[in-house]
Design a protein around this motif. Sequence first.
Motif, PDB file in Angstrom:
ATOM      1  N   ASN A 184       0.810  -1.201   0.000  1.00  0.00           N
ATOM      2  CA  ASN A 184       0.000   0.000   0.000  1.00  0.00           C
ATOM      3  C   ASN A 184       0.852   1.262   0.000  1.00  0.00           C
ATOM      4  O   ASN A 184       0.480   2.273  -0.580  1.00  0.00           O
ATOM      5  N   ALA A 198       0.692   4.278  -2.800  1.00  0.00           N
ATOM      6  CA  ALA A 198       0.587   5.701  -2.499  1.00  0.00           C
ATOM      7  C   ALA A 198       1.650   6.490  -3.231  1.00  0.00           C
ATOM      8  O   ALA A 198       1.395   7.571  -3.759  1.00  0.00           O
ATOM      9  N   ASP A 257       2.432   7.589   4.286  1.00  0.00           N
ATOM     10  CA  ASP A 257       1.108   7.400   3.679  1.00  0.00           C
ATOM     11  C   ASP A 257       0.314   8.698   3.544  1.00  0.00           C
ATOM     12  O   ASP A 257      -0.863   8.669   3.173  1.00  0.00           O
ATOM     13  N   GLN A 284      -4.184  14.053   0.859  1.00  0.00           N
ATOM     14  CA  GLN A 284      -4.601  12.677   0.624  1.00  0.00           C
ATOM     15  C   GLN A 284      -3.940  11.774   1.662  1.00  0.00           C
ATOM     16  O   GLN A 284      -2.834  12.059   2.131  1.00  0.00           O
ATOM     17  N   TYR A 285      -4.623  10.689   1.980  1.00  0.00           N
ATOM     18  CA  TYR A 285      -4.049   9.724   2.914  1.00  0.00           C
ATOM     19  C   TYR A 285      -4.328   8.310   2.406  1.00  0.00           C
ATOM     20  O   TYR A 285      -5.447   7.994   1.981  1.00  0.00           O
ATOM     21  N   GLN A 286      -3.296   7.470   2.430  1.00  0.00           N
ATOM     22  CA  GLN A 286      -3.416   6.088   1.962  1.00  0.00           C
ATOM     23  C   GLN A 286      -3.572   5.140   3.142  1.00  0.00           C
ATOM     24  O   GLN A 286      -2.649   4.954   3.938  1.00  0.00           O
ATOM     25  N   GLN A 289      -8.028   5.540  -0.335  1.00  0.00           N
ATOM     26  CA  GLN A 289      -7.266   6.784  -0.334  1.00  0.00           C
ATOM     27  C   GLN A 289      -8.229   7.970  -0.512  1.00  0.00           C
ATOM     28  O   GLN A 289      -8.564   8.367  -1.626  1.00  0.00           O
ATOM     29  N   SER A 306      -9.401  11.929  -0.610  1.00  0.00           N
ATOM     30  CA  SER A 306      -8.722  13.094  -1.170  1.00  0.00           C
ATOM     31  C   SER A 306      -9.583  14.338  -0.962  1.00  0.00           C
ATOM     32  O   SER A 306     -10.800  14.314  -1.171  1.00  0.00           O
ATOM     33  N   TYR A 315     -10.074   3.699  -4.397  1.00  0.00           N
ATOM     34  CA  TYR A 315      -9.943   2.440  -3.669  1.00  0.00           C
ATOM     35  C   TYR A 315      -9.138   1.493  -4.539  1.00  0.00           C
ATOM     36  O   TYR A 315      -9.582   1.065  -5.610  1.00  0.00           O
ATOM     37  N   HIS A 316      -7.912   1.191  -4.081  1.00  0.00           N
ATOM     38  CA  HIS A 316      -7.000   0.346  -4.839  1.00  0.00           C
ATOM     39  C   HIS A 316      -7.193  -1.109  -4.421  1.00  0.00           C
ATOM     40  O   HIS A 316      -6.784  -1.512  -3.329  1.00  0.00           O
ATOM     41  N   THR A 353      -8.431  -0.104  -9.788  1.00  0.00           N
ATOM     42  CA  THR A 353      -8.846   0.960  -8.877  1.00  0.00           C
ATOM     43  C   THR A 353     -10.274   1.384  -9.179  1.00  0.00           C
ATOM     44  O   THR A 353     -10.674   1.476 -10.351  1.00  0.00           O
TER      45      THR A 353
END
Length: 362
Positions: A4, A8, A242, A275-277, A283, A285, A320-321, A327
């Motif tokens: 992950n 990112a 992240d 953004q945060y993974q 993730q 945004s 969403y990965h 994605t």
Amino acid sequence: MKNNKLLAGLLPIMMVAGAANAAELYNKDGNKLDFSGQIEGNHYISDDKGEDGDNSFVRFGIRGETQVTEQIIGYGYYQTELTASSSENGGDNGSTTRYAFAGIKFGDAGSFDYGRNDGILYDVGGWTDVLPEFGGDSYQQTDVFMTQRAGNLATYRNKNFFGAVDGLDFAVQYQGRNDSGDRNKSDRNGDGWGMSTTYDLGMGLSVGAAYASSDRTYDQSQDHLGDRADGVSAGIKYDANDLYLAAIYGQTYNMNLYGDDFVANKTQNVELVAQYQFENGLQPSLAWVYSKGKDLGHDIGSKTYNSEELVNYIDVGANYHFNSNFTAKVDYKINMLDSSTFTEKAGISTDDIVSLAVVYQF
């Protein structure tokens, strides 16, 4: 966790270039050839009928590299895009060439390439162009001088300042004329040049600045706004643990288009993104994109406008990965512009847009 974190870090590359997971076609005797692609099913929802509807596309890219000597490498890259919203009988699949350039790298002395590439102002402007769908459009415009992708670009780049200062990069760029009076058949830009520098301070923190100046074409200068087009930008970003944060500020003069092909004498532009993974692949945004036209100084309809907001929206979205190749994404562009005589006469949309998409990339 490691997978992950890798996602990112590679997300901006996957979304923009579609080459994060390129398939290796050939690798022998110092010659490499990679093939990359992105297939996206995308639908826009908006009261603006010019935006509402299918926005699906496919992109393919090919990157080559050859080891000329121990210190000299030749390279090239090509990427095309085909839209999927046209009918089969329409005779128009919306084919475009996004990138097409070739060059040579001389070890720590840097690299030089020529073709269709990113303009020098995008070295900083690209830091905030990482949203799930929108973003990167306060002053960054395709084929508008050196603000984003453009043609006729000769670029010299140097990494780590000739190998002497880790993290300190700079670039110098020249753009040849793209004028309706010559073979290009469009009034995009006159001759111009630009430069940029970015510095990775460590611990995920980087700063950067860029400048570009160009002649305007004869037809462009008929609006009496001036014979030169100039742009300057500066930015800061944090990319570690992240978390991705970026902020840029830019000003342009006689450069940016707005609405129905009007030109702003001056723009002041701000873009902010966070953004945060998460470990599970999500993730979120959040961003704000803003551009204000100053000293517009020309009539639109029957009134002269001088200071008006040209772009102003809050963007809330998420990727969403599922893995590095697939994605799902949603992006909500909350338009903060109010409908007015100016926006109606200039042709500036004031409607919100929601993008829903699934993406397969390799």
